[in-house]
Design a protein around this motif. Structure first.
Motif, PDB file in Angstrom:
ATOM      1  N   UNK A   1       0.886  -0.991  -0.185  1.00 15.40           N
ATOM      2  CA  UNK A   1       0.062  -0.041   0.034  1.00 15.40           C
ATOM      3  C   UNK A   1       1.059   1.229   0.221  1.00 15.40           C
ATOM      4  N   UNK A   2       1.908   1.169   0.715  1.00 15.33           N
ATOM      5  CA  UNK A   2       2.940   2.242   0.685  1.00 15.33           C
ATOM      6  C   UNK A   2       3.600   2.659  -0.388  1.00 15.33           C
ATOM      7  N   UNK A   3       3.790   1.350  -1.209  1.00 19.74           N
ATOM      8  CA  UNK A   3       4.534   1.508  -2.482  1.00 19.74           C
ATOM      9  C   UNK A   3       3.557   2.061  -3.527  1.00 19.74           C
ATOM     10  N   UNK A   4       2.092   1.843  -3.379  1.00 23.62           N
ATOM     11  CA  UNK A   4       1.450   2.336  -4.418  1.00 23.62           C
ATOM     12  C   UNK A   4       0.923   3.929  -4.070  1.00 23.62           C
ATOM     13  N   UNK A   5       1.285   4.296  -2.772  1.00 23.82           N
ATOM     14  CA  UNK A   5       1.118   5.544  -2.483  1.00 23.82           C
ATOM     15  C   UNK A   5       2.072   6.367  -2.952  1.00 23.82           C
ATOM     16  N   UNK A   6       3.503   5.657  -2.816  1.00 24.25           N
ATOM     17  CA  UNK A   6       4.703   6.391  -3.364  1.00 24.25           C
ATOM     18  C   UNK A   6       4.566   6.530  -5.004  1.00 24.25           C
ATOM     19  N   UNK A   7       3.944   5.654  -5.870  1.00 27.85           N
ATOM     20  CA  UNK A   7       3.833   5.571  -7.092  1.00 27.85           C
ATOM     21  C   UNK A   7       2.820   6.602  -7.526  1.00 27.85           C
ATOM     22  N   UNK A   8       2.032   7.060  -6.867  1.00 27.69           N
ATOM     23  CA  UNK A   8       0.886   7.928  -7.167  1.00 27.69           C
ATOM     24  C   UNK A   8       1.617   9.337  -6.947  1.00 27.69           C
ATOM     25  N   UNK A   9       2.556   9.638  -5.965  1.00 29.22           N
ATOM     26  CA  UNK A   9       3.275  10.578  -5.655  1.00 29.22           C
ATOM     27  C   UNK A   9       4.016  10.923  -6.836  1.00 29.22           C
ATOM     28  N   UNK A  10       4.627  10.112  -7.439  1.00 32.39           N
ATOM     29  CA  UNK A  10       5.385  10.343  -8.756  1.00 32.39           C
ATOM     30  C   UNK A  10       4.992  11.308  -9.750  1.00 32.39           C
ATOM     31  N   UNK A  11       3.554  11.715 -10.046  1.00 33.02           N
ATOM     32  CA  UNK A  11       3.049  12.320 -10.847  1.00 33.02           C
ATOM     33  C   UNK A  11       3.534  13.732 -10.638  1.00 33.02           C
ATOM     34  N   UNK A  12       4.141  14.226  -9.536  1.00 33.35           N
ATOM     35  CA  UNK A  12       4.322  15.722  -9.130  1.00 33.35           C
ATOM     36  C   UNK A  12       5.663  15.793  -9.243  1.00 33.35           C
ATOM     37  N   UNK A  13       6.659  14.887 -10.049  1.00 34.73           N
ATOM     38  CA  UNK A  13       8.130  14.904  -9.906  1.00 34.73           C
ATOM     39  C   UNK A  13       8.515  16.287 -10.761  1.00 34.73           C
ATOM     40  N   UNK A  14       7.913  16.413 -11.961  1.00 39.38           N
ATOM     41  CA  UNK A  14       8.336  17.454 -12.948  1.00 39.38           C
ATOM     42  C   UNK A  14       7.897  18.893 -12.340  1.00 39.38           C
ATOM     43  N   UNK A  15       6.600  19.114 -11.537  1.00 40.04           N
ATOM     44  CA  UNK A  15       6.614  20.150 -10.619  1.00 40.04           C
ATOM     45  C   UNK A  15       7.365  20.432  -9.499  1.00 40.04           C
ATOM     46  N   UNK A  16       7.704  19.151  -8.962  1.00 40.78           N
ATOM     47  CA  UNK A  16       8.773  19.436  -7.719  1.00 40.78           C
ATOM     48  C   UNK A  16      10.320  20.091  -8.298  1.00 40.78           C
ATOM     49  N   UNK A  17      10.587  19.180  -9.241  1.00 33.27           N
ATOM     50  CA  UNK A  17      11.861  20.058 -10.041  1.00 33.27           C
ATOM     51  C   UNK A  17      11.867  21.407 -10.457  1.00 33.27           C
ATOM     52  N   UNK A  18      10.793  21.820 -10.907  1.00 29.52           N
ATOM     53  CA  UNK A  18      10.680  23.172 -11.118  1.00 29.52           C
ATOM     54  C   UNK A  18      10.641  24.073 -10.173  1.00 29.52           C
ATOM     55  N   UNK A  19      10.052  23.814  -9.009  1.00 32.58           N
ATOM     56  CA  UNK A  19       9.783  24.548  -7.855  1.00 32.58           C
ATOM     57  C   UNK A  19      11.146  24.644  -7.161  1.00 32.58           C
ATOM     58  N   UNK A  20      12.139  23.339  -7.284  1.00 33.23           N
ATOM     59  CA  UNK A  20      13.182  23.387  -6.637  1.00 33.23           C
ATOM     60  C   UNK A  20      14.134  24.135  -7.311  1.00 33.23           C
ATOM     61  N   UNK A  21      14.238  24.563  -8.453  1.00 31.96           N
ATOM     62  CA  UNK A  21      14.848  24.905  -9.487  1.00 31.96           C
ATOM     63  C   UNK A  21      14.692  26.675  -9.229  1.00 31.96           C
ATOM     64  N   UNK A  22      13.530  26.936  -8.951  1.00 30.01           N
ATOM     65  CA  UNK A  22      13.128  28.383  -8.492  1.00 30.01           C
ATOM     66  C   UNK A  22      13.558  28.454  -7.285  1.00 30.01           C
ATOM     67  N   UNK A  23      13.797  27.780  -6.236  1.00 32.40           N
ATOM     68  CA  UNK A  23      13.813  27.795  -4.886  1.00 32.40           C
ATOM     69  C   UNK A  23      15.677  28.003  -4.925  1.00 32.40           C
ATOM     70  N   UNK A  24      16.339  27.056  -5.727  1.00 38.24           N
ATOM     71  CA  UNK A  24      17.744  27.521  -5.759  1.00 38.24           C
ATOM     72  C   UNK A  24      18.106  28.489  -6.240  1.00 38.24           C
ATOM     73  N   UNK A  25      17.364  28.982  -7.526  1.00 36.86           N
ATOM     74  CA  UNK A  25      17.938  30.317  -7.957  1.00 36.86           C
ATOM     75  C   UNK A  25      17.563  31.179  -7.036  1.00 36.86           C
ATOM     76  N   UNK A  26      16.616  31.486  -6.018  1.00 37.92           N
ATOM     77  CA  UNK A  26      16.604  32.468  -5.023  1.00 37.92           C
ATOM     78  C   UNK A  26      17.566  32.521  -4.111  1.00 37.92           C
ATOM     79  N   UNK A  27      17.945  31.074  -3.843  1.00 34.71           N
ATOM     80  CA  UNK A  27      19.110  30.883  -2.660  1.00 34.71           C
ATOM     81  C   UNK A  27      20.427  31.591  -3.522  1.00 34.71           C
TER      82      UNK A  27
END
Length: 597
Positions: free
Chosen positions: A202-228
């Motif tokens: 069940x936890x692996x299935x939940x983890x699989x579902x969260x992978x749909x946000x990887x691209x958004x996560x990368x984008x916001x991380x890059x923006x945060x790194x740019x600000x830092x």
């Protein structure tokens, strides 16, 4: 490829323009900042635990091979809330896996005693059950016990013994420690194990579902790194109530672009050449398809700004050394097949394409050298064949291979000293480097001459080289008699490096030794497979094939490891020692962070 010529840029302007100026410099992405204010923390440290958790969470999601369809637009997505959710999931998954592993181990330990259901304490009259896993050879130890015991199970290795006692038996009562079975029966442990397995799914299935946000996560991380990164840059700015100043190193070919930006923002900019007492950072300029050579060099040492770029020489010599250590044409073809299988993946961007190109050179060098020594997975080509006619060397010819390895070592170190001399031309150090060239080459000539007429040339080169080292190893000017004394001392210190030079040349003998070891192992596995095939009727062919495949897989892995480690070592330790003067600082551009792929 060369080390880029840098200039020192100082930008001054009104305090009200500081924010716009720093953002513009970050957009240009070509300035290595020099702190005018007290040195700040590194940006990755300043971001603290949150950034570390974000990277950990991203890795936790991206390692899943089959990710969900990516969400590209979601105004409600907040990385600050998403990362703790992922980290909590990661902790729960780890905890559940640990519990699953503990239960599986406990079940394997308890099962031999059966499905234990412990009676109530009052039925044992205050006694307890103590469990021991006793090796068969220790059976006699039970006969001397003064407390009740019972063997409840036996396998081919152990007796499973239960002792009854009020208190825990002494640790030396039996020659083995007691086994901790816990209070739960096997059936209960198995039920808990099944629940843990279901929870992991069940936890692996939940983890699989969260992978749909990887691209958004990368984008916001890059923006945060740019600000830092921007905040990191602003910490290095010198400011007062009305003005600010920022300083750094920039490539000379970007000067006009920077001056144009400063003029557009109404800022004053001063561009200066580096002074002799200044050491700018090192920026290696290379075409995109040669970045792999820079990676090899920068992995170990950053050349000094006033030194030279050794990346091409390191790439070529690494390919040669790797080929001599593998010493087999078939192994080179296997590397080529692996590259072909990964061809598309290695072509996703320019950086990977540069590594693909280097790997192709390495594979080609390995095949060519393997053909020259006539080794194909330890087998020699048939006599009279075309491949046999291409064999010009033999790893079994110790004297020839020793001469080849030492000659390669001398030429490698002579090349290092020659380039170093050209880079230091006009100084005493350049003549000292040429002196070492003469010593190294003269020693090789004298050794190869073996007492014939060429020995005189070798001795002359050795004498001239040692004299040059003695005279030019020190930069001290002789204005007083005492200066001459210290100049001679400096020369003697230079001559003290002779033993080091001799040892460095001998280090290249590893090319012969490791190549011989690889070839010998391949031949050994071939002979072993052949003997098994002849000695075992029927199954002999299958066993021989297994020995052949396993043996060559092991030998191939060891050869690859040796080729990488020692192929780079001869460049990093021996070559850099003679070719590079001092270590530098890597150029770190103040720039925006790109979205991670």
């Amino acid at each position: 490829m060369t080390i880029a010529r840098l200039k020192k840029l100082t930008v001054v302007g009104p305090a009200s323009s500081e924010a716009d100026a720093m953002e513009a410099l970050q957009d240009l992405g070509c300035m290595h900042l020099v702190p005018l204010a007290p040195p700040p923390e590194q940006p990755e440290d300043a971001k603290g635990r949150e950034a570390k958790d974000a990277y950990t969470a991203l890795r936790f999601l991206t390692v899943i091979p089959d990710q969900r369809r990516q969400v590209l637009r979601d105004s409600a997505f907040d990385i600050h809330a998403f990362v703790p959710e992922v980290m909590e999931l990661r902790a729960r998954l780890r905890e559940t896996r640990d519990r699953r592993d503990f239960l599986a181990h406990r079940i394997s330990e308890v099962r031999p005693w059966g499905d234990l259901i412990f009676p109530p304490k009052e039925e044992l009259a205050g006694n307890h059950l103590w469990f021991y896993k006793l090796p068969l050879k220790e059976r006699d130890a039970l006969d001397s016990l003064e407390i009740p015991w019972q063997i409840v199970h036996r396998d081919h290795l152990h007796y499973y013994v239960v002792l009854i006692s009020r208190d825990e038996p002494d640790t030396d009562l039996l020659p083995v420690p007691r086994t901790h079975t816990g209070a739960l029966p096997v059936s209960e442990l198995e039920a808990q194990l099944e629940e843990a397995e279901i929870e992991i799914e069940e936890l692996q299935a939940e983890r699989q579902g969260l992978t749909r946000f990887v691209t958004l996560m990368r984008q916001q991380m890059s923006q945060a790194e740019t600000r830092a990164e921007l905040e990191y840059g602003r910490q290095q700015v010198l400011r007062d109530e009305s003005l600010f100043a920022v300083q750094g190193w920039v490539p000379g070919d970007r000067e006009e672009e920077i001056l144009s930006t400063a003029d557009r923002l109404g800022l004053a900019a001063l561009v200066e050449e580096p002074q002799r007492d200044e050491t700018p950072p090192t920026l290696l300029e290379q075409p995109e398809d040669r970045e792999s050579g820079v990676d090899l060099v920068m992995f170990y040492q950053v050349p000094n700004y006033r030194d030279w770029d050794p990346s091409i020489i390191v790439s070529v010599s690494f390919a040669l050394f790797f080929a001599m250590i593998l010493a087999d044409a078939a192994y080179g073809l296997i590397i080529a097949a692996i590259i072909a299988a990964m061809w598309s993946k290695l072509g996703e961007n320019g950086h990977l394409r540069s590594w693909r190109r280097l790997l192709c050179v390495v594979a080609a060098a390995t095949v060519i050298y393997g053909v020259m020594i006539g080794s194909y997975m330890g087998y020699a080509p048939p006599e009279g064949s075309f491949l046999a006619s291409l064999k010009v060397l033999s790893v079994d010819d110790f004297s020839t291979m020793m001469v080849l390895s030492v000659t390669i070592g001398v030429l490698h170190l002579v090349l290092a000293n020659t380039v170093a001399a050209l880079n230091r031309w006009g100084t005493n150090a350049a003549w000292a480097s040429l002196g070492w060239c003469a010593v190294l080459f003269g020693g090789l000539v004298y050794w190869l001459a073996g007492g014939n007429d060429w020995s005189t040339l070798g001795i002359a080169l050795l004498a001239g080289g040692f004299l040059g080292i003695l005279v030019f190893s020190s930069d001290r000017k002789v204005d007083k008699p005492i200066d001459l004394f210290w100049r001679v001392i400096g020369g003697l210190q230079g001559l003290a490096g002779s033993m080091g030079a001799f040892g460095d040349v001998l280090s290249y003998m590893r090319l012969f030794a490791l190549g011989l070891a690889s070839a010998s192992l391949a031949l050994t596995f071939n002979d072993l497979a052949s003997q098994v095939r002849e000695a075992v009727p029927g199954m002999g062919l299958l066993l021989a094939l297994l020995i052949f495949l396993i043996g060559h897989t092991l030998n191939f892995a060891l050869a690859i490891m040796s080729g990488v480690v020692h192929g780079l070592r001869l460049n990093y330790i021996e070559f850099f020692k003679w070719g590079l003067t001092e270590e530098g600082t890597a150029f770190r551009p103040f720039a925006r962070k790109e979205v991670q792929e």
